[in-house]
Write a protein that holds these residues in place. Structure first.
Motif, mmCIF file in Angstrom:
data_model
loop_
_atom_site.group_PDB
_atom_site.id
_atom_site.type_symbol
_atom_site.label_atom_id
_atom_site.label_comp_id
_atom_site.label_asym_id
_atom_site.label_seq_id
_atom_site.Cartn_x
_atom_site.Cartn_y
_atom_site.Cartn_z
ATOM 1 N N LEU A 135 -9.585 4.526 -38.982
ATOM 2 C CA LEU A 135 -9.526 3.293 -38.192
ATOM 3 C C LEU A 135 -8.449 3.480 -37.122
ATOM 4 C CD1 LEU A 135 -9.724 -0.317 -39.534
ATOM 5 C CD2 LEU A 135 -8.075 0.251 -37.762
ATOM 6 N N ILE A 136 -8.811 3.194 -35.886
ATOM 7 C CA ILE A 136 -7.935 3.544 -34.760
ATOM 8 C C ILE A 136 -7.421 2.334 -33.991
ATOM 9 C CG2 ILE A 136 -8.005 4.612 -32.460
ATOM 10 C CD1 ILE A 136 -9.578 6.884 -33.819
ATOM 11 N N HIS A 137 -6.132 2.411 -33.692
ATOM 12 C CA HIS A 137 -5.468 1.416 -32.847
ATOM 13 C C HIS A 137 -5.409 1.978 -31.428
ATOM 14 C CE1 HIS A 137 -1.988 -1.094 -31.454
ATOM 15 N NE2 HIS A 137 -1.651 0.022 -30.842
ATOM 16 N N THR A 138 -5.946 1.247 -30.468
ATOM 17 C CA THR A 138 -5.759 1.687 -29.080
ATOM 18 C C THR A 138 -4.626 0.862 -28.460
ATOM 19 O OG1 THR A 138 -7.550 0.188 -28.367
ATOM 20 C CG2 THR A 138 -8.127 2.488 -28.755
ATOM 21 N N PRO A 139 -3.906 1.461 -27.500
ATOM 22 C CA PRO A 139 -2.720 0.769 -26.967
ATOM 23 C C PRO A 139 -3.081 -0.516 -26.212
ATOM 24 C CG PRO A 139 -2.945 3.008 -26.043
ATOM 25 C CD PRO A 139 -4.144 2.764 -26.873
ATOM 26 N N HIS A 140 -2.055 -1.243 -25.841
ATOM 27 C CA HIS A 140 -2.272 -2.530 -25.182
ATOM 28 C C HIS A 140 -2.092 -2.443 -23.670
ATOM 29 C CE1 HIS A 140 -2.264 -3.782 -29.210
ATOM 30 N NE2 HIS A 140 -0.963 -3.702 -29.387
ATOM 31 N N LEU A 141 -2.600 -3.444 -23.004
ATOM 32 C CA LEU A 141 -2.343 -3.692 -21.587
ATOM 33 C C LEU A 141 -2.513 -2.437 -20.733
ATOM 34 C CD1 LEU A 141 0.682 -6.094 -22.242
ATOM 35 C CD2 LEU A 141 -1.672 -6.739 -21.714
ATOM 36 N N GLU A 142 -1.493 -2.090 -19.918
ATOM 37 C CA GLU A 142 -1.717 -1.014 -18.946
ATOM 38 C C GLU A 142 -1.897 0.348 -19.595
ATOM 39 O OE1 GLU A 142 1.218 -2.570 -19.278
ATOM 40 O OE2 GLU A 142 2.912 -1.204 -18.879
ATOM 41 N N ASP A 143 -1.530 0.470 -20.875
ATOM 42 C CA ASP A 143 -1.662 1.763 -21.556
ATOM 43 C C ASP A 143 -3.027 1.942 -22.226
ATOM 44 O OD1 ASP A 143 1.081 2.534 -21.035
ATOM 45 O OD2 ASP A 143 1.638 0.993 -22.490
ATOM 46 N N LYS A 144 -3.815 0.885 -22.304
ATOM 47 C CA LYS A 144 -5.045 0.946 -23.105
ATOM 48 C C LYS A 144 -6.068 1.950 -22.575
ATOM 49 C CE LYS A 144 -6.793 -2.763 -24.899
ATOM 50 N NZ LYS A 144 -6.497 -2.434 -26.310
ATOM 51 N N PHE A 145 -6.344 1.887 -21.289
ATOM 52 C CA PHE A 145 -7.408 2.745 -20.744
ATOM 53 C C PHE A 145 -7.060 4.223 -20.937
ATOM 54 C CE2 PHE A 145 -9.145 5.120 -17.069
ATOM 55 C CZ PHE A 145 -10.493 4.981 -17.356
ATOM 56 N N GLN A 146 -5.857 4.587 -20.488
ATOM 57 C CA GLN A 146 -5.413 5.974 -20.617
ATOM 58 C C GLN A 146 -5.376 6.409 -22.086
ATOM 59 O OE1 GLN A 146 -1.125 6.953 -20.298
ATOM 60 N NE2 GLN A 146 -1.686 8.083 -18.451
ATOM 61 N N GLY A 147 -4.798 5.563 -22.928
ATOM 62 C CA GLY A 147 -4.644 5.914 -24.337
ATOM 63 C C GLY A 147 -5.990 6.041 -25.045
ATOM 64 N N THR A 148 -6.917 5.149 -24.726
ATOM 65 C CA THR A 148 -8.245 5.224 -25.361
ATOM 66 C C THR A 148 -8.937 6.525 -24.973
ATOM 67 O OG1 THR A 148 -8.401 2.815 -25.308
ATOM 68 C CG2 THR A 148 -10.460 4.021 -25.633
ATOM 69 N N ALA B 63 -21.389 -7.689 -10.306
ATOM 70 C CA ALA B 63 -20.915 -7.917 -11.680
ATOM 71 C C ALA B 63 -19.899 -6.840 -12.068
ATOM 72 C CB ALA B 63 -22.097 -7.898 -12.636
ATOM 73 N N GLY B 64 -19.294 -7.033 -13.236
ATOM 74 C CA GLY B 64 -18.313 -6.057 -13.713
ATOM 75 C C GLY B 64 -16.918 -6.354 -13.198
ATOM 76 N N ARG B 65 -16.679 -7.608 -12.796
ATOM 77 C CA ARG B 65 -15.362 -7.958 -12.254
ATOM 78 C C ARG B 65 -14.278 -7.822 -13.322
ATOM 79 N NH1 ARG B 65 -19.129 -11.471 -11.156
ATOM 80 N NH2 ARG B 65 -19.884 -11.764 -9.036
ATOM 81 N N ALA B 66 -14.601 -8.259 -14.549
ATOM 82 C CA ALA B 66 -13.590 -8.192 -15.616
ATOM 83 C C ALA B 66 -13.185 -6.738 -15.851
ATOM 84 C CB ALA B 66 -14.135 -8.818 -16.908
ATOM 85 N N GLU B 67 -14.171 -5.856 -15.891
ATOM 86 C CA GLU B 67 -13.876 -4.441 -16.108
ATOM 87 C C GLU B 67 -13.040 -3.879 -14.949
ATOM 88 O OE1 GLU B 67 -17.308 -1.958 -16.600
ATOM 89 O OE2 GLU B 67 -16.101 -0.145 -16.849
ATOM 90 N N LYS B 68 -13.413 -4.253 -13.722
ATOM 91 C CA LYS B 68 -12.676 -3.741 -12.557
ATOM 92 C C LYS B 68 -11.228 -4.231 -12.575
ATOM 93 C CE LYS B 68 -16.828 -3.515 -9.754
ATOM 94 N NZ LYS B 68 -17.678 -4.446 -9.007
ATOM 95 N N ILE B 69 -11.029 -5.480 -12.979
ATOM 96 C CA ILE B 69 -9.663 -6.014 -13.017
ATOM 97 C C ILE B 69 -8.866 -5.323 -14.120
ATOM 98 C CG2 ILE B 69 -8.336 -8.101 -13.603
ATOM 99 C CD1 ILE B 69 -10.287 -9.639 -11.770
ATOM 100 N N GLN B 70 -9.511 -5.076 -15.248
ATOM 101 C CA GLN B 70 -8.849 -4.323 -16.327
ATOM 102 C C GLN B 70 -8.392 -2.960 -15.810
ATOM 103 O OE1 GLN B 70 -7.992 -5.209 -19.304
ATOM 104 N NE2 GLN B 70 -9.556 -6.328 -20.402
ATOM 105 N N LEU B 71 -9.275 -2.275 -15.100
ATOM 106 C CA LEU B 71 -8.941 -0.930 -14.612
ATOM 107 C C LEU B 71 -7.819 -0.980 -13.581
ATOM 108 C CD1 LEU B 71 -12.516 0.638 -14.412
ATOM 109 C CD2 LEU B 71 -10.650 1.291 -15.976
ATOM 110 N N LEU B 72 -7.832 -2.043 -12.759
ATOM 111 C CA LEU B 72 -6.781 -2.191 -11.751
ATOM 112 C C LEU B 72 -5.392 -2.251 -12.416
ATOM 113 C CD1 LEU B 72 -5.867 -2.970 -8.780
ATOM 114 C CD2 LEU B 72 -6.168 -5.341 -9.515
ATOM 115 N N PHE B 73 -5.327 -2.932 -13.566
ATOM 116 C CA PHE B 73 -4.038 -3.096 -14.250
ATOM 117 C C PHE B 73 -3.754 -1.958 -15.244
ATOM 118 C CE2 PHE B 73 -4.744 -7.561 -12.919
ATOM 119 C CZ PHE B 73 -3.503 -7.834 -12.360
#
Ligand code: ZN
Lengths: 278, 87
Positions: A135-148, B63-73
């Motif tokens: 079971l995996i924890h992915t990071p939060h907020l600005e670290d989530k995308f990179q960490g995942t 569409a996909g605004r939520a995803e784009k905003i997530q990626l921006l941050f």
């Protein structure tokens, strides 16, 4: 509707929460090992924590008719301390035969450091050696995308890892697709401010379908809501989704995923036993 | 992955969410006013830049605004991280 909360930290909750969850239809829960809000001083402190997870919480839950399962590891935040992590990892096999242990977790990354990744790989080795689910924890907020992405790299680079036995938690709009595409299970965490809301989780179910998707509250010591899964059920009903679809996400999917663990001796409230697959 | 389209019509979604959306926009407007009233300059703050970018994404017709905003941050991901870490 009966439901299962696949990720909730009951050591941080009061007994009243067990009662409330039970009244709302929660029949089982799984509690991954996580950060206590402060860094622990020694491996022995983790031994006590693992006893709490394998002995104390199942009893507390049973008083309210809830079956309690757990996952063991040293969390991503304390994993930055490599020496301590290795002591804890060495101790985990002592607990793997406890009747409520489903696997290794929640392992992951926090700030995506080299130390965290090193310990993630060592946890992976442990899981492979003992044929445990992860079971995996992915990071939060600005670290989530990179960490995942980093976590998926480590998992997919190793052909011994079976993605259908790995649950990647805390997915959001920008990470869910790649997790599902790679054959992993994905968990949406309903958590105020820093994670997903019930409405956005319902959106994700609508966009990607219910297959291999789970929803959890991650209820812990932080500002969280242990009854968040019923909030998702309510939101989906308001939108007019079928009871079958809702039940698949909040009940049947967790049973399907957990059944791949040797110790998932879940008894359905209707009396039908769920045989474990492994 | 098969999706499960929302059973609600666009009209029904708007009926349900109009006041909520209005309230969220008002909260943002009040936050900007509050930032203006506070002392000190934040115009060069990277976070303000991100917020301005995010507001533009809201107006994206696709569409996909939520995803784009997530990626921006989000912090950037580099495929060669294992080499960089030497693991
Ligand atoms: Zn957690």
């Amino acid at each position: 509707m009966y439901y299962i909360d696949p990720h909730i930290h009951m050591v941080s909750r009061v007994t009243d929460d067990y009662e409330t969850l039970s009244k709302m239809g929660c029949t089982a829960m799984s509690e991954p090992a996580f950060w206590a809000g402060f860094d622990r001083g020694s491996a022995e402190s983790f031994r006590d924590y693992f006893k709490q997870l394998t002995e104390v919480e199942p009893k507390r839950a049973a008083q309210y008719g809830i079956q309690h399962f757990t996952w063991l590891c040293i969390n991503a935040k304390e994993a930055d301390n490599v020496e301590l992590s290795r002591e804890v990892i060495a101790m985990i096999p002592e607990f793997l035969d406890c009747p409520n242990v489903l696997g290794i977790g929640e392992i992951g990354l926090n700030k995506n450091t080299k130390n965290e990744a090193t310990i993630f790989l060592e946890h992976m080795e442990l899981a492979i050696k003992y044929n445990q689910q992860i079971l995996i924890h992915t990071p939060h907020l600005e670290d989530k995308f990179q960490g995942t992405k980093m976590i998926l790299d480590m998992l997919t680079d190793d052909s011994r890892v079976d993605p259908s036995r790995v649950l990647v938690d805390h997915v959001e709009e920008h990470t869910v697709e790649t997790v599902l595409e790679n054959g992993f299970w994905a968990g949406m965490t309903l958590y105020p401010v820093s994670k997903c809301t019930p409405a956005r989780a319902a959106d994700i179910i609508e966009m990607y379908g219910p297959e291999r998707l789970l929803a959890n509250s991650a209820g812990d010591w932080g500002p969280s809501k242990p009854t968040a899964v019923p909030d998702l059920i309510f939101e989906m009903r308001r939108r007019g989704h079928s009871e079958d679809l809702i039940r698949q996400v909040v009940y049947e999917n967790p049973i399907k995923f957990f059944s791949q663990s040797q110790n998932f001796n879940f008894v359905r409230p209707d009396g039908v036993p769920v045989p474990s697959i492994q | 992955m098969e999706n499960t389209p929302t059973p609600m019509t666009a009209d029904a979604v708007l009926d349900r969410e109009f006041l909520e959306m209005r309230a969220k926009i008002l909260e943002l407007a009040a936050s900007f006013d509050r930032l203006d009233r506070g002392e000190g300059g934040i115009n060069d703050d990277r976070r303000m830049e991100l917020i301005r970018e995010a507001l533009k994404l809201l107006e994206d017709p696709n569409a996909g605004r939520a995803e784009k905003i997530q990626l921006l941050f989000s912090r950037e991901y580099s495929g060669s991280w294992r080499n960089e870490f030497g693991i």
